[in-house]
Design a protein around this motif. Structure first.
Motif, PDB file in Angstrom:
ATOM      1  N   ILE A 218       0.883  -1.166   0.000  1.00 20.32           N
ATOM      2  CA  ILE A 218       0.000   0.000   0.000  1.00 20.32           C
ATOM      3  C   ILE A 218       0.922   1.217   0.000  1.00 20.32           C
ATOM      4  O   ILE A 218       1.395   1.682   1.042  1.00 20.32           O
ATOM      5  CB  ILE A 218      -0.931   0.004   1.227  1.00 20.32           C
ATOM      6  N   MET A 219       1.201   1.707  -1.171  1.00 20.95           N
ATOM      7  CA  MET A 219       2.194   2.764  -1.342  1.00 20.95           C
ATOM      8  C   MET A 219       1.956   3.471  -2.668  1.00 20.95           C
ATOM      9  O   MET A 219       1.188   3.007  -3.524  1.00 20.95           O
ATOM     10  CB  MET A 219       3.612   2.165  -1.333  1.00 20.95           C
ATOM     11  N   SER A 491      -4.738   6.206  -0.553  1.00 23.60           N
ATOM     12  CA  SER A 491      -6.068   6.808  -0.719  1.00 23.60           C
ATOM     13  C   SER A 491      -7.058   5.807  -1.326  1.00 23.60           C
ATOM     14  O   SER A 491      -8.227   5.758  -0.923  1.00 23.60           O
ATOM     15  CB  SER A 491      -5.969   8.052  -1.597  1.00 23.60           C
ATOM     16  N   ALA A 492      -6.598   5.015  -2.287  1.00 27.96           N
ATOM     17  CA  ALA A 492      -7.482   4.016  -2.898  1.00 27.96           C
ATOM     18  C   ALA A 492      -7.892   2.959  -1.884  1.00 27.96           C
ATOM     19  O   ALA A 492      -9.066   2.552  -1.837  1.00 27.96           O
ATOM     20  CB  ALA A 492      -6.796   3.366  -4.097  1.00 27.96           C
ATOM     21  N   TYR A 493      -6.931   2.511  -1.062  1.00 30.11           N
ATOM     22  CA  TYR A 493      -7.286   1.505  -0.063  1.00 30.11           C
ATOM     23  C   TYR A 493      -8.225   2.079   0.995  1.00 30.11           C
ATOM     24  O   TYR A 493      -9.154   1.396   1.449  1.00 30.11           O
ATOM     25  CB  TYR A 493      -6.039   0.946   0.611  1.00 30.11           C
ATOM     26  N   THR A 499     -15.770   2.222   2.278  1.00 31.74           N
ATOM     27  CA  THR A 499     -16.962   1.802   1.543  1.00 31.74           C
ATOM     28  C   THR A 499     -17.449   0.433   2.001  1.00 31.74           C
ATOM     29  O   THR A 499     -18.655   0.229   2.235  1.00 31.74           O
ATOM     30  CB  THR A 499     -16.672   1.777   0.036  1.00 31.74           C
ATOM     31  N   SER A 500     -16.529  -0.506   2.139  1.00 30.49           N
ATOM     32  CA  SER A 500     -16.920  -1.859   2.566  1.00 30.49           C
ATOM     33  C   SER A 500     -17.500  -1.843   3.982  1.00 30.49           C
ATOM     34  O   SER A 500     -18.474  -2.551   4.262  1.00 30.49           O
ATOM     35  CB  SER A 500     -15.722  -2.801   2.498  1.00 30.49           C
TER      36      SER A 500
END
Length: 593
Positions: A218-219, A491-493, A499-500
């Motif tokens: 996650i980067m 940010s995407a994660y 959301t989940s």
């Protein structure tokens, strides 16, 4: 005038019969019950759930430990003295046990959703206990023999945590239907309150779990370091016998930039390549020198060592399950391999313009070359003609005698200790350094080589961590990983995570509201003041066809039975009146459930 029709014949419930028949051997309708499950059967349900969780953990461990299967078999060989692939029976029993327990758990959940009483058949109880005890025995055995391997679970979470989080969230959201049905549609009790409390705590814990994750991948995509170089650990031992010339050739053919080998000194001072202390596993010493098969490999002279076959064992034992993929020509070449000397391997590396990493096994104190092993090795390096700057070796000793050679250590040291000892590189097991520690080493210009890295997922997280090189038994596998398996910006994660969580919470709230819908309507409309006949008619009018069928079953098993007995034996009208009361009560209870 109201015309009363007789009760209809039972509808066949094939699915219910299937579920209750397999789970509890209750194939007949009269054997089933919708009463509360006994505490004993609830205890067995808890044991079943515990067995499932333990087997899930056990299966996940072996899935991740696939990176180190050969190391496990090597440890078993060192303890038992016989080479055999112990992972096959473990994987087979785990697959069978996990499938069996999962199937029973699914049947138990169907019982709960259908309102059927839990009643596990005695044969299944024996099977569950046998599976549970076998798994516990396996955990104890692995902890005793291979205790350090548990660290791979924490390492693997750096790769799998985001996906496990989503899977767990989906599972907990799905079982909200069962929890809501158990809590809402029954009279309140302490057990129900406890179940609801535990469910809420687990759900909230899962929603907040990503706060504890450390995932190198996650980067920012632009911060990704160059692809780690691959060192052929003992060559390419999945494709050819370890520490042989053909193995090192295969490693170079599959993109290895460096070679790693285990070096032993013979009794006449010739460095040769051998991992084990004896020659039993990787040569035919039991046939050529049967009386000396348990003797230390370093007490053989080079002529004796060279006379041994070092390839036939690979074809016979198939340690990596890859022999079937070899051609006839490759098998013939492997079958004729002999023990490789250090000079041969270094010359091969020099021709390929590759570097080498040597793990030198010091001779025992009673060995004739105990005091001269260093000079024996250095002479072999000089004889091979490879530039000294391309040679790195362990152990980190005799630094004053080493000029022009690089030395590394497999010991985990602080940055201060590394500077004091003048070391510029570390060779560490993947479980010995965390992501934070790797970043600290790299920030202080300490080169780190991580071993063993045989699986693409482990290679990916080390790539994201910025590790410059890895040592692998499978260069042909890592060659096919041109990019980390997954890479995602923070940010995407965060968007996926939020959301989940929101979707899961919305579904759970909706499920609880839906399950409570009829109860809320009943309480708000004041239907508790209606008479039993009105309740019975409302139940028939508003309930689903399935609920009507269940109502009919309750009537038949209660009131109809009493009426039949009364008529058969010409009993008093008092008993007929009691049968009528049972009819009305059954309909009312059905509506309130």
């Amino acid at each position: 005038m109201v015309k009363h029709q007789p009760l209809q014949v039972y509808e066949k419930q094939v699915f219910v019969s299937f579920v209750t028949g397999i789970y509890g051997c209750r194939w007949k309708r009269y054997q089933r019950s919708q009463d509360e499950s006994s505490r004993w059967e609830c205890t067995w349900f808890v044991i079943l759930c515990s067995s499932f969780l333990l087997l899930l953990f056990w299966a996940y461990f072996w899935l991740m430990a696939r990176n180190d299967f050969n190391d496990f078999n090597w440890l078993v060989y060192n303890r038992s003295g016989e080479w055999r692939d112990e992972t096959i029976p473990i994987l087979a029993s785990t697959t069978v046990g996990f499938s069996y327990i999962t199937f029973l758990l699914i049947l138990a959940l169907f019982h709960i959703s259908l309102g059927q009483q839990l009643n596990l058949y005695w044969v299944h109880k024996i099977g569950v206990l046998a599976t549970l005890l076998t798994t516990i025995s396996g955990v104890i055995f692995v902890d005793d023999l291979w205790g350090d391997e548990w660290d791979i679970l924490l390492v693997s979470l750096q790769y799998t945590a985001p996906f496990l989080h989503l899977g767990a969230l989906v599972t907990v959201t799905a079982i909200s239907w069962l929890v809501a049905g158990y809590v809402v549609r029954r009279e309140r009790s302490n057990i129900q309150v406890m179940v609801l409390f535990i469910y809420i705590v687990v759900l909230l814990g899962l929603c907040l779990a990503p706060l504890t994750f450390t995932c190198p991948c996650i980067m920012d995509r632009h911060s990704l370091k160059p692809r780690p170089s691959i060192i052929g650990r003992r060559g390419a031992p999945m494709l050819a016998p370890e520490n042989t010339a053909v193995s090192f050739n295969r490693a170079l053919q599959h993109g290895a930039s460096s070679l790693e080998a285990d070096v032993t000194i013979s009794v006449d001072g010739v460095p040769f390549l051998m991992r084990d202390h004896t020659l039993r596993r990787t040569t035919d010493v039991t046939k050529v020198f049967p009386a000396r098969q348990y003797e230390d490999a370093s007490f053989f002279n080079w002529t004796e060592i060279r006379s041994l076959n070092a390839g036939q064992w690979f074809l016979e034992s198939d340690p990596y399950w890859t022999v079937a993929s070899l051609t006839v020509k490759e098998r013939s070449r492997i079958g004729n391999q002999t023990v490789c000397s250090l000079v041969e391997m270094l010359r091969l590396a020099a021709r390929a313009n590759s570097s080498v990493l040597l793990n030198i096994h010091k001779p025992p104190p009673e060995h004739p070359r105990y005091r001269s092993w260093f000079m024996d090795t250095l002479r072999a390096v000089q004889k091979a003609g490879i530039p000294l700057k391309r040679v790195t070796w362990t152990p980190d000793t005799d630094r004053g005698r080493v000029r022009g050679l690089h030395q590394t250590t497999s010991e985990k040291l602080s940055v201060e200790a590394i500077r004091q000892r003048g070391i510029t590189s570390l060779t560490l097991h993947y479980s010995k350094a965390s992501h934070k520690e790797l970043q600290e080493y790299l920030a202080n210009n300490v080169s780190v080589t991580v071993y063993p890295v045989n699986e693409p997922w482990l290679y990916s997280i080390l790539w994201c961590s910025g590790v410059p090189s890895v040592s692998s038994d499978a260069p042909h596998v890592l060659r096919k990983v041109p990019y980390p398996i997954w890479l995602m910006s923070q940010s995407a994660y965060n968007f996926i995570w939020m959301t989940s969580d929101l979707v899961s919470l919305a579904i759970v709230i909706g499920v609880f509201f839906f399950q409570n819908y009829h109860m809320i309507r009943w309480r708000m409309s004041g239907m508790q003041n209606y008479n039993p006949e009105h309740i019975m008619l409302s139940a028939v009018a508003r309930r689903s066809s399935r609920d009507v069928n269940i109502m009919k079953e309750k009537l038949i098993f209660s009131g109809e039975a009493l009426i039949a007995v009364a008529h058969r034996h010409n009993l008093s009208s008092q008993l007929l009146w009691e049968a009528h009361i049972v009819f009305i009560t059954a309909c009312r209870d059905l509506f309130i459930m």
